[in-house]
Design a protein around this motif. Structure first.
Motif, PDB file in Angstrom:
ATOM      1  N   ASP A 248       0.653  -1.657  -0.273  1.00  0.00           N
ATOM      2  CA  ASP A 248      -0.130  -0.131   0.302  1.00  0.00           C
ATOM      3  C   ASP A 248       0.967   1.070   0.180  1.00  0.00           C
ATOM      4  OD1 ASP A 248      -2.537  -1.678   0.444  1.00  0.00           O
ATOM      5  OD2 ASP A 248      -2.472  -1.884   2.590  1.00  0.00           O
ATOM      6  N   ARG A 249       1.988   1.522   0.743  1.00  0.00           N
ATOM      7  CA  ARG A 249       2.716   2.091   0.625  1.00  0.00           C
ATOM      8  C   ARG A 249       3.378   2.674  -0.866  1.00  0.00           C
ATOM      9  NH1 ARG A 249       7.457   1.857   4.836  1.00  0.00           N
ATOM     10  NH2 ARG A 249       7.606   4.200   4.392  1.00  0.00           N
ATOM     11  N   LEU A 250       3.646   1.598  -1.079  1.00  0.00           N
ATOM     12  CA  LEU A 250       4.925   1.102  -2.373  1.00  0.00           C
ATOM     13  C   LEU A 250       3.906   2.791  -3.181  1.00  0.00           C
ATOM     14  CD1 LEU A 250       6.075  -1.148  -4.477  1.00  0.00           C
ATOM     15  CD2 LEU A 250       4.535   0.004  -5.516  1.00  0.00           C
ATOM     16  N   VAL A 251       1.867   1.725  -2.938  1.00  0.00           N
ATOM     17  CA  VAL A 251       0.965   2.621  -4.131  1.00  0.00           C
ATOM     18  C   VAL A 251       1.183   4.208  -4.163  1.00  0.00           C
ATOM     19  CG1 VAL A 251      -1.515   2.286  -5.360  1.00  0.00           C
ATOM     20  CG2 VAL A 251       0.421  -0.221  -4.597  1.00  0.00           C
ATOM     21  N   ASP A 252       0.720   4.209  -2.983  1.00  0.00           N
ATOM     22  CA  ASP A 252       0.902   5.484  -2.768  1.00  0.00           C
ATOM     23  C   ASP A 252       1.938   6.813  -2.476  1.00  0.00           C
ATOM     24  OD1 ASP A 252      -1.438   4.969  -1.488  1.00  0.00           O
ATOM     25  OD2 ASP A 252      -0.796   4.174   0.698  1.00  0.00           O
ATOM     26  N   SER A 253       3.299   6.291  -3.319  1.00  0.00           N
ATOM     27  CA  SER A 253       4.748   6.832  -3.373  1.00  0.00           C
ATOM     28  C   SER A 253       5.133   6.844  -4.863  1.00  0.00           C
ATOM     29  CB  SER A 253       5.680   6.636  -2.933  1.00  0.00           C
ATOM     30  OG  SER A 253       5.994   4.957  -2.986  1.00  0.00           O
ATOM     31  N   MET A 254       4.102   5.632  -5.485  1.00  0.00           N
ATOM     32  CA  MET A 254       4.609   6.424  -6.969  1.00  0.00           C
ATOM     33  C   MET A 254       3.847   6.710  -8.131  1.00  0.00           C
ATOM     34  SD  MET A 254       2.239   2.458  -8.251  1.00  0.00           S
ATOM     35  CE  MET A 254       0.603   2.781  -8.871  1.00  0.00           C
ATOM     36  N   ARG A 255       4.983   7.654  -8.857  1.00  0.00           N
ATOM     37  CA  ARG A 255       4.224   8.968  -9.482  1.00  0.00           C
ATOM     38  C   ARG A 255       4.584   8.652 -10.975  1.00  0.00           C
ATOM     39  NH1 ARG A 255       2.116   9.348  -5.428  1.00  0.00           N
ATOM     40  NH2 ARG A 255       3.224  10.955  -3.834  1.00  0.00           N
ATOM     41  N   GLU A 256       3.899   9.299 -11.935  1.00  0.00           N
ATOM     42  CA  GLU A 256       3.430   8.763 -13.363  1.00  0.00           C
ATOM     43  C   GLU A 256       5.751   8.757 -13.400  1.00  0.00           C
ATOM     44  OE1 GLU A 256       2.432  10.678 -17.380  1.00  0.00           O
ATOM     45  OE2 GLU A 256       1.729  11.334 -15.287  1.00  0.00           O
ATOM     46  N   GLY A 257       5.616   7.644 -14.383  1.00  0.00           N
ATOM     47  CA  GLY A 257       7.266   7.849 -15.447  1.00  0.00           C
ATOM     48  C   GLY A 257       8.307   6.850 -13.848  1.00  0.00           C
ATOM     49  N   ASP A 258       7.251   6.143 -12.751  1.00  0.00           N
ATOM     50  CA  ASP A 258       8.121   5.672 -12.122  1.00  0.00           C
ATOM     51  C   ASP A 258       7.934   3.948 -12.591  1.00  0.00           C
ATOM     52  OD1 ASP A 258       8.689   7.594  -9.733  1.00  0.00           O
ATOM     53  OD2 ASP A 258       7.695   6.579  -8.627  1.00  0.00           O
ATOM     54  N   LYS A 259       8.908   3.902 -11.607  1.00  0.00           N
ATOM     55  CA  LYS A 259       9.304   1.212 -12.751  1.00  0.00           C
ATOM     56  C   LYS A 259       9.515   0.876 -11.498  1.00  0.00           C
ATOM     57  CE  LYS A 259      12.074   0.861 -16.008  1.00  0.00           C
ATOM     58  NZ  LYS A 259      13.044  -0.208 -16.992  1.00  0.00           N
ATOM     59  N   VAL A 260       8.234   0.302 -11.558  1.00  0.00           N
ATOM     60  CA  VAL A 260       8.205  -1.513  -9.856  1.00  0.00           C
ATOM     61  C   VAL A 260       8.947  -2.287 -10.375  1.00  0.00           C
ATOM     62  CG1 VAL A 260       6.175  -2.677  -8.418  1.00  0.00           C
ATOM     63  CG2 VAL A 260       6.361   0.439  -8.828  1.00  0.00           C
ATOM     64  N   VAL A 261       9.509  -2.614  -9.963  1.00  0.00           N
ATOM     65  CA  VAL A 261      10.445  -4.207  -9.566  1.00  0.00           C
ATOM     66  C   VAL A 261      10.336  -4.507  -9.145  1.00  0.00           C
ATOM     67  CG1 VAL A 261      12.703  -4.786 -10.388  1.00  0.00           C
ATOM     68  CG2 VAL A 261      11.925  -2.693 -11.258  1.00  0.00           C
ATOM     69  N   VAL A 262       9.914  -6.551  -9.543  1.00  0.00           N
ATOM     70  CA  VAL A 262       9.890  -7.406  -7.759  1.00  0.00           C
ATOM     71  C   VAL A 262      10.712  -8.311  -8.406  1.00  0.00           C
ATOM     72  CG1 VAL A 262       6.993  -6.560  -7.352  1.00  0.00           C
ATOM     73  CG2 VAL A 262       7.617  -8.360  -9.380  1.00  0.00           C
ATOM     74  N   TRP A 263      10.599  -9.652  -8.175  1.00  0.00           N
ATOM     75  CA  TRP A 263      11.765 -10.333  -7.869  1.00  0.00           C
ATOM     76  C   TRP A 263      11.169 -11.671  -9.052  1.00  0.00           C
ATOM     77  CZ3 TRP A 263      12.133 -15.235  -5.632  1.00  0.00           C
ATOM     78  CH2 TRP A 263      13.737 -16.044  -6.055  1.00  0.00           C
ATOM     79  N   ARG A 264       9.956 -11.912  -8.295  1.00  0.00           N
ATOM     80  CA  ARG A 264       9.142 -12.687  -9.063  1.00  0.00           C
ATOM     81  C   ARG A 264       7.771 -12.537  -8.842  1.00  0.00           C
ATOM     82  NH1 ARG A 264       9.903 -19.048  -7.448  1.00  0.00           N
ATOM     83  NH2 ARG A 264       7.753 -18.793  -7.917  1.00  0.00           N
ATOM     84  N   LEU A 265       6.889 -13.023 -10.124  1.00  0.00           N
ATOM     85  CA  LEU A 265       5.657 -12.708  -9.846  1.00  0.00           C
ATOM     86  C   LEU A 265       4.787 -12.622  -8.704  1.00  0.00           C
ATOM     87  CD1 LEU A 265       4.472 -13.783 -13.592  1.00  0.00           C
ATOM     88  CD2 LEU A 265       4.400 -10.950 -12.679  1.00  0.00           C
ATOM     89  N   ASP A 266       4.595 -14.100  -8.214  1.00  0.00           N
ATOM     90  CA  ASP A 266       4.358 -14.345  -7.508  1.00  0.00           C
ATOM     91  C   ASP A 266       4.804 -13.675  -5.822  1.00  0.00           C
ATOM     92  OD1 ASP A 266       6.505 -15.304  -6.767  1.00  0.00           O
ATOM     93  OD2 ASP A 266       6.778 -17.171  -5.839  1.00  0.00           O
ATOM     94  N   ARG A 267       5.745 -12.447  -5.653  1.00  0.00           N
ATOM     95  CA  ARG A 267       6.078 -12.158  -4.517  1.00  0.00           C
ATOM     96  C   ARG A 267       5.037 -10.526  -4.978  1.00  0.00           C
ATOM     97  NH1 ARG A 267       7.483 -15.002  -1.426  1.00  0.00           N
ATOM     98  NH2 ARG A 267       6.692 -16.324  -2.787  1.00  0.00           N
ATOM     99  N   LEU A 268       4.257 -10.389  -5.902  1.00  0.00           N
ATOM    100  CA  LEU A 268       3.444  -8.812  -6.527  1.00  0.00           C
ATOM    101  C   LEU A 268       2.522  -9.489  -5.484  1.00  0.00           C
ATOM    102  CD1 LEU A 268       2.985  -5.708  -6.466  1.00  0.00           C
ATOM    103  CD2 LEU A 268       2.405  -6.634  -9.005  1.00  0.00           C
ATOM    104  N   GLY A 269       1.284 -10.484  -6.191  1.00  0.00           N
ATOM    105  CA  GLY A 269       0.016 -10.903  -6.554  1.00  0.00           C
ATOM    106  C   GLY A 269       0.042 -11.825  -5.478  1.00  0.00           C
ATOM    107  N   ARG A 270      -1.148 -11.821  -4.870  1.00  0.00           N
ATOM    108  CA  ARG A 270      -1.777 -12.854  -4.052  1.00  0.00           C
ATOM    109  C   ARG A 270      -3.046 -14.143  -5.958  1.00  0.00           C
ATOM    110  NH1 ARG A 270      -6.763 -11.393  -1.027  1.00  0.00           N
ATOM    111  NH2 ARG A 270      -6.623  -9.648  -3.090  1.00  0.00           N
ATOM    112  N   SER A 271      -3.424 -13.740  -6.336  1.00  0.00           N
ATOM    113  CA  SER A 271      -3.634 -14.312  -7.546  1.00  0.00           C
ATOM    114  C   SER A 271      -3.972 -13.764  -8.848  1.00  0.00           C
ATOM    115  CB  SER A 271      -5.533 -14.608  -6.956  1.00  0.00           C
ATOM    116  OG  SER A 271      -5.951 -12.997  -7.134  1.00  0.00           O
ATOM    117  N   ILE A 272      -3.466 -14.284  -9.970  1.00  0.00           N
ATOM    118  CA  ILE A 272      -4.256 -13.852 -11.760  1.00  0.00           C
ATOM    119  C   ILE A 272      -4.654 -12.092 -11.464  1.00  0.00           C
ATOM    120  CG2 ILE A 272      -5.685 -14.732 -12.326  1.00  0.00           C
ATOM    121  CD1 ILE A 272      -4.182 -15.106 -15.142  1.00  0.00           C
ATOM    122  N   LYS A 273      -5.845 -11.990 -11.029  1.00  0.00           N
ATOM    123  CA  LYS A 273      -6.623 -11.074 -10.734  1.00  0.00           C
ATOM    124  C   LYS A 273      -6.151 -10.317 -10.118  1.00  0.00           C
ATOM    125  CE  LYS A 273     -11.829 -10.289  -9.413  1.00  0.00           C
ATOM    126  NZ  LYS A 273     -12.773 -10.479  -8.422  1.00  0.00           N
TER     127      LYS A 273
END
Length: 181
Positions: A46-71
């Motif tokens: 939530d803090r990441l989403v609140d802090s991101m601005r246009e032009g930023d890039k969000v990086v994760v190590w693997r997809l499963d680290r970010l989301g709970r499901s495909i949805k």
């Protein structure tokens, strides 16, 4: 700004591998979380989403680290897109800054969801097979059948309080009430 997000499921796990990879990629800030993927409450995300601005890039190590499901994954990446933020997954080599990167993201997200579904299915099958062999999962009962009979008799006599019965059997009052119902 390049922002990293690292998540491990339990306090026993170490996010160092993820954090090292994110910093090596060039992340200027890394949000670190120790919470199960199934949890809906992820304060660092939530803090990441609140802090991101246009032009930023969000990086994760693997997809499963970010989301709970495909949805959930798709919703997050769509949110990033709406805010003009690119998304990168290092392990799967996905970068949504291009149409082909978006396509690959959706394919990998589907595969990740499929893999998770297979794990759940295998776990359920294993539990069913164990039950068929007579193994029962879960906690062992706190009171034996004999103790339950005694507790019921003591409660029916109305001479001893539930608290005293619970103390006698070294369990909580809630446990006694559970067996009395």
């Amino acid at each position: 700004m390049i922002i990293g997000y690292a998540r491990v499921s339990t306090n026993d796990q170490n996010p160092a591998l993820q954090i090292d990879a994110l910093k090596q990629f060039g992340c200027e800030r890394v949000f670190e979380e120790k919470v199960s993927a199934t949890s809906k409450v992820r304060p660092q995300l939530d803090r990441l989403v609140d802090s991101m601005r246009e032009g930023d890039k969000v990086v994760v190590w693997r997809l499963d680290r970010l989301g709970r499901s495909i949805k959930d994954l798709i919703a997050l990446v769509e949110l990033f897109k709406e805010r003009g933020v690119q998304f990168v997954s290092l392990t799967e080599n996905i970068d949504t800054s291009s149409p082909s990167g978006e396509l690959i993201f959706h394919i990998f997200a589907s595969v990740a969801q499929f893999e998770r579904s297979l794990i759940i299915e295998r776990t359920k099958s294993g539990l069913t097979a164990a039950r068929a062999r007579g193994r029962v999962g879960g906690r062992k009962p706190l009171l034996s059948k004999e103790d339950v009979k005694k507790a019921k008799a003591l409660a029916a006599s109305n001479e001893i309080s539930i608290s005293e019965i619970a103390e006698h059997f070294n369990v909580s009052r809630t446990t006694i009430y559970k067996y009395l119902d």
